[in-house]
Design a protein around this motif. Structure first.
Motif, PDB file in Angstrom:
ATOM      1  N   ASN A 182      36.952  34.940  42.876  1.00 45.55           N
ATOM      2  CA  ASN A 182      35.940  34.811  42.066  1.00 45.55           C
ATOM      3  C   ASN A 182      35.816  36.235  41.302  1.00 45.55           C
ATOM      4  O   ASN A 182      36.377  37.202  41.315  1.00 45.55           O
ATOM      5  N   PRO A 183      34.760  36.319  40.302  1.00 38.56           N
ATOM      6  CA  PRO A 183      34.518  37.518  39.479  1.00 38.56           C
ATOM      7  C   PRO A 183      34.338  38.744  40.177  1.00 38.56           C
ATOM      8  O   PRO A 183      34.857  39.719  39.868  1.00 38.56           O
ATOM      9  N   THR A 184      33.645  38.653  41.430  1.00 34.54           N
ATOM     10  CA  THR A 184      33.484  39.904  42.268  1.00 34.54           C
ATOM     11  C   THR A 184      34.812  40.524  42.612  1.00 34.54           C
ATOM     12  O   THR A 184      35.113  41.549  42.654  1.00 34.54           O
ATOM     13  N   SER A 212      36.504  42.372  40.069  1.00 35.93           N
ATOM     14  CA  SER A 212      35.834  43.660  39.815  1.00 35.93           C
ATOM     15  C   SER A 212      36.434  44.560  40.776  1.00 35.93           C
ATOM     16  O   SER A 212      36.667  45.672  40.299  1.00 35.93           O
ATOM     17  N   PRO A 252      41.913  30.041  41.767  1.00 36.55           N
ATOM     18  CA  PRO A 252      41.101  29.315  42.340  1.00 36.55           C
ATOM     19  C   PRO A 252      40.758  30.026  43.629  1.00 36.55           C
ATOM     20  O   PRO A 252      41.523  30.579  44.283  1.00 36.55           O
TER      21      PRO A 252
END
Lengths: 620, 464
Positions: free
Chosen positions: A602-604, A607, A599
């Motif tokens: 995040n997806p960023t 990446s 948690p």
């Protein structure tokens, strides 16, 4: 010199000690009071949603919990029976005394297993490796691996009203000194809170006015090794709090340790105290109260739903405002307890501490709650302690393999700030992790570790083959319209024009397995079909959904396969958000898949992490 | 794409405007600027976000190349979240390129397209939707699309998606609570109410999905292909539409061998016309090539204009072309039929109507005499407006990735509706719930798995 030393004889410690001994290791179990082995501190029940799944998995691996509850259960129910077998879950009321005595006997009769009373205050280490333990009286036991499973006993502090006193459980002293010792070894600890309701005298309850909740007529046992349970069952009873109850309870809030700020640690949201319920859900006019028998040889009842740490006078007045309990006598008061736990990011997937070798943590001290979660961690720690001292590969279960895998991954990856309880919704591959196929999923491991006998293992394989045979036969078996149409007509299903296979018919929403059962050939006298019919029905009817879940598993595997080097310094990757950096540095995920479950990451961030990993020189 | 080095680029259109801006971003930005800029204050002493006057010099020779204004931006508050400098120069093409070369010679790398935005994205300055919108902004070809892009930057898309996602999580949490808390005294949501909510959500999603076509029109213009058999006046119509004599128009059949395009702007919309070779079996190699291209245009056009020679109707051949078009265009109304050369006809009523279909518009024109050209343009605009009007406040989807994800999310919701209707137990439907939520989350870039339990605990009093 022992191979494995287990500190604490609760649900985690018992399973850990039994498997370690079962795998052939000289094992010592040290506990503070031998009379309270595998004692149920709270609810006298085993199982329930997702917890029942855990018990089945423990059983498939060769643990004891399922067998013990099958022998000592006094009321059995299969929950969610109206739904598909993926979310059925067994639950049973236990006779508290019998349950504990049964586990104690198993421990006493186990080869290679010694049991001793004592309070461990120190873990002996040599160069960051556990080598033994020391008790409060100065006795030293040497061991190659140590498993700590102290439950709620570490610096336990009991609250009733504004009074508080040290205790590990009502009537028992806490364990002191061990947390401090571990802190000195660099292990971080924190506090959690939980609570328990009062126990009342059944002789003072007006049973006539309460709703009866009987057990199932046909009992489905927990253990794959239990043939049948034929026992007279006792009932539970249901009543409700009233507005009056809530008024009385609110009147005691000035002496509530929860609402005056005395208790600072977090309790579980899914098992709130009655005071929390009436505050958080002000508009709810009544709350369910279940009266559950504590055992066959006692008149004591457990007041489920009324967990509280309000002062005694409020507890009794509040209870007496409930229908049927107007004259109830409390035998033991409810209380809240605060205790130490060790945030789980500090352990590896085999439950061994990252920083101290051969030292394992199991059970509630990992931040869980519940006997089943504790036992699951216990059996995993036990097996892994043995594997470690034998220099063998750790035993890690994946999220797609077992609820136990979900449990450990959640604890390590997501952490928890309340006592962690398993729910089926935590398992993203729920359709695969069923209570009916825990044996198919896990028994092979138990067999390999020597915890499941060859006979039991073979039985499972036979059952699985039989199931697969029946499924295939349903696809193969063709029926003519003449044969099947009367069946279809009787359940208002549209008729067929030409020959079809049975599986096609079973896929129709309105068709049940029982409608087509007569078309299946089976050996005379075999009851396999009866046992596995829900499984067969589900695997055919909902094949599409199950196949999708299987392909999801495949997709995630590629992410799990993207490994992250152990020495990566997240703080140096400037493009990752600072929250994610902190979390990643703490959890130190092994793969991109694990990283993506943290948690706050995040997806960023993922990446960026992928870009970073790509740019990283492959060699140093 | 690497992100550790320093990048530079000219960030204004070359050759237009009075000044040009050179932008530098990355860890060596200030060091490079220190070498090439001479101002009232040294770079290290300059304040962030203040405009300074100075000279751009060649650090090798010390020669002053231009008088410039420059802004230093500290990483903390810059667009890319890296140290940045923007230098305002006098915008001659030669000069600004020369200055950029000097910057590059001092250790910066020429930025790739969109790289400043990419850095803003990976440094957490903007989220995924915003990054995509900025990219669209740079690409946007007209005023209206600029508005869409700006609205997206402001996060409107994100909010709308969030609302939809929230509703799905809410329904999902009810469904999961029923499974996990079977013994709790919680209200069960009845099937019909769930289906109703799902349908409403699906409608909202569909509106967004449908807006993609219109959104795409506003972003990259409407592609209109002009088709027809040979020598019906396609090129004349093309010229009439774009108002220039660009295509050689001759009496010789099969003159237009290449696909030729031209564009006009009409009320903020760009219309791109493609003239094509006549559809018939080509005789030479060149013509075959032309026909190949014609087919390509057929695949890629938004709207087709089928030109028919009113004075020489060859019903079978015209129908052949029409049938081919019909296959490619899912909506009948996107095929317009232009009966050309009405100047040679005495009475329009006498023209034989080749295709009678209510949805298909017949327009009577004379490309040569410029009669009815406006009607064609109006019909095109009508079709775009019928797709979805920009004027209402709906979100316009312009990004192909968003469109894909929204479609997938909506398919998930449709499966849920079907599942509820067929009374599939909800433990199975969970797959569709979670996939839908994941697809929506991918658009906004936040996917949180703990939403569900939080929702359950905040809604229901759990605690047997």
């Amino acid at each position: 010199m022992y191979d494995v030393i287990v500190v604490g004889g609760g649900h985690a410690g018992s399973e850990a000690a039994l498997v370690a001994a079962g795998m052939g290791c000289e094992t010592l179990l040290i506990t503070m009071n031998i009379n309270f082995i595998a004692w149920m501190s709270c609810n006298p029940a085993i199982g329930g949603l997702a917890k029942g799944h855990l018990v089945k998995e423990i059983d498939a691996l060769g643990g004891e919990m399922a067998k013990v509850i099958d022998r000592t259960g006094i009321q059995f129910r299969m929950l969610n029976r109206s739904r598909g077998p993926a979310v059925w879950s067994p639950r049973a009321q236990a006779d508290r005394l019998m349950y504990s005595a049964d586990v104690k006997k198993r421990i006493e009769n186990k080869d290679n297993l010694t049991i001793k009373e004592g309070m461990v205050v120190e873990i002996l280490t040599d160069k960051k490796r556990a080598v033994g333990v020391k008790t409060s009286t100065g006795l030293i036991y040497e061991g190659k691996a140590v498993i700590i499973s102290n439950g709620t006993f570490l610096n336990g502090l009991i609250h009733i009203g504004l009074k508080s006193y040290p205790g590990g459980r009502a009537g028992e002293v806490p364990s002191t000194g061990l947390t401090e010792n571990l802190n000195k070894l660099g292990i971080k600890s924190d506090r959690l809170k939980t609570g328990t309701p009062p126990r009342i005298d059944g002789k003072t309850v007006d049973w006539e006015v309460l709703a009866v909740q009987p057990g199932d007529k046909v009992i489905i046992p927990f253990s794959y090794q239990t043939e049948k349970i034929e026992r007279e069952q006792v009932s539970c009873y249901l009543t409700y709090t009233s507005k009056e109850t809530h008024k009385i309870l609110l009147g005691g809030f000035d002496r509530s340790p929860l609402y005056t700020g005395v208790i600072k640690s977090t309790g579980p949201r899914y098992c709130p105290s009655i005071e929390t319920k009436i505050v958080r859900f002000k508009d709810k006019e009544r709350h369910q109260i279940f009266l559950e028998p504590e055992g066959l040889g006692t008149s004591e009842y457990y007041v489920n739903g009324f967990s509280t740490s309000l002062p005694e006078d409020i507890q009794i007045n509040g209870l007496r405002s409930i229908r049927g309990l107007e004259k109830a006598e409390i035998k033991r008061f409810g209380y809240a307890i605060e205790y130490d736990y060790f945030p789980t990011y500090q352990v590896k997937y085999n439950l061994e501490l990252r920083t101290i070798e051969n030292l394992f943590l199991a059970g509630q001290i990992n931040g869980t709650s519940g006997y089943e979660e504790a036992a699951a961690l216990g059996i995993m720690a036990g097996i892994n302690a043995v594997l470690k001292i034998r220099n063998e590969k750790p035993f890690i279960l994946g999220r797609q393999e077992a609820y136990i895998g979900v449990l450990i991954d959640d604890l390590i990856t997501k952490g928890t700030d309340e006592p962690y309880r398993m729910f089926t919704s935590r398992a993203e591959y729920r359709l695969l992790l069923r209570q009916d196929n825990a044996d198919e999923r896990l028994m092979e491991y138990g067999y390999r570790f020597g915890l499941i006998s060859g006979e039991v293992y073979d039985n499972m394989k036979r059952k699985r083959e039989e199931k697969e045979r029946i499924i295939i036969s349903l696809y193969d078996k063709k029926v003519k319209p003449l044969e099947i149409n009367p069946v279809l007509e009787s359940v208002n299903s549209s008729k067929v024009e030409s020959t079809v296979n049975i599986a096609q018919i079973l896929k129709r929403p309105e068709i049940k397995f029982s409608d087509i059962q007569k078309f299946i050939e089976q050996e005379k006298g075999s009851d396999t079909l009866e046992k596995i019919s829900p499984q067969v029905e589900m695997e055919i009817k909902y094949k599409g959904y199950i196949d999708r879940q299987l392909s999801q598993v495949k997709q995630t595997k590629t992410l799990e396969g993207k490994k992250i080097p152990g020495d990566i310094d997240y703080l140096k990757i400037k493009s990752i958000s600072s929250e994610a950096k902190e979390k990643l540095q703490k959890v130190r995920p092994l793969s991109i898949g694990q990283a993506s479950r943290i948690p706050g990451v995040n997806p960023t961030d993922i990446s960026v992490l992928l870009i970073h990993l790509k740019n990283m020189p492959t060699e140093k | 794409m690497r992100t550790e080095d320093t990048i530079a680029a000219i960030s204004t259109p070359i050759g237009k405007g009075g000044i040009g801006i050179i932008r530098i971003s990355g860890k060596d930005t200030f060091a490079i600027a220190e070498k090439v800029l001479r101002g009232s204050k040294g770079i290290s002493d300059a304040e962030s976000h203040r405009l300074y006057n100075g000279y751009f010099v060649n650090p090798e020779s010390g020669e002053k190349l231009d008088e410039v204004m420059y802004v230093k931006m500290n990483a903390k508050n810059s667009y890319t979240r890296e140290d940045m400098i923007e230098i305002n120069t006098h915008g001659g093409v030669y000069l600004i390129k020369r200055l950029l070369e000097v910057v590059l010679s001092q250790g910066a790398r020429l930025a790739e397209a969109g790289e400043f935005t990419f850095r803003a994205f990976i440094n957490g300055r903007i989220d995924l939707t915003q990054a995509e919108a900025v990219a669209d902004l740079i690409e946007s070809e007209n005023e209206k699309s600029l508005k869409t892009a700006i609205r997206q930057v402001a996060g409107e898309l994100k909010n709308s998606i969030k609302e939809i996602k929230d509703e799905i999580i809410d329904i999902y949490s009810n469904s999961e609570a029923e499974i996990d808390f079977v013994e709790e005294d919680i209200e069960r949501e009845d099937k019909d109410s769930v289906i109703k909510r799902l349908k409403k959500t699906s409608n909202n999603l569909e509106k967004m999905i449908e807006s993609y076509q219109a959104g795409r029109y506003y972003k990259s213009g409407i592609k209109v292909g002009i088709f027809g058999r040979v020598n019906v006046g396609k090129s004349s119509l093309f010229n009439a539409l774009i108002g220039k004599d660009r295509v050689i128009v001759s009496e010789q059949p099969g003159t237009t061998r290449d696909v030729i395009d031209g564009e006009i702007e009409h009320n903020g919309l760009v219309l791109k016309f493609f003239d094509t070779a006549g559809i018939r079996e080509g005789k030479g190699i060149i013509e075959n090539e032309g026909i190949k291209r014609t087919k390509l245009i057929m695949e890629n056009s938004d709207i087709a204009v089928l030109v028919i020679d009113s004075d020489d109707i060859k019903k079978d051949e015209d129908l052949e072309v029409y049938n081919e078009l019909k296959e490619k265009f899912s909506e009948n109304r996107n095929v317009l039929i232009a009966y050309n050369k009405i100047d040679l006809i005495e009475d329009i009523a006498e023209i034989e109507i080749v295709i009678s279909n209510k949805e298909i518009r017949n327009i009577f024109i004379s490309a040569k005499e410029k009669i009815g050209i406006d009607k064609i343009i109006d019909a095109i605009i009508d079709n775009v407006d019928a797709d979805k009007s920009l004027e209402n406040n709906n979100i316009l989807i312009v990004n192909v990735r968003h469109h894909e994800l929204l479609k997938r999310a909506n398919e998930g919701i449709e499966r849920l509706i079907k599942g509820y209707t067929e009374k599939i137990p909800n433990e199975f439907l969970a797959i569709d719930f979670s996939e839908t939520i994941e697809n929506l989350g991918k658009i906004t870039g936040d996917v949180s798995s703990d939403d569900l339990l939080n929702r359950i605990f905040s809604k229901f009093c759990i605690g047997k």
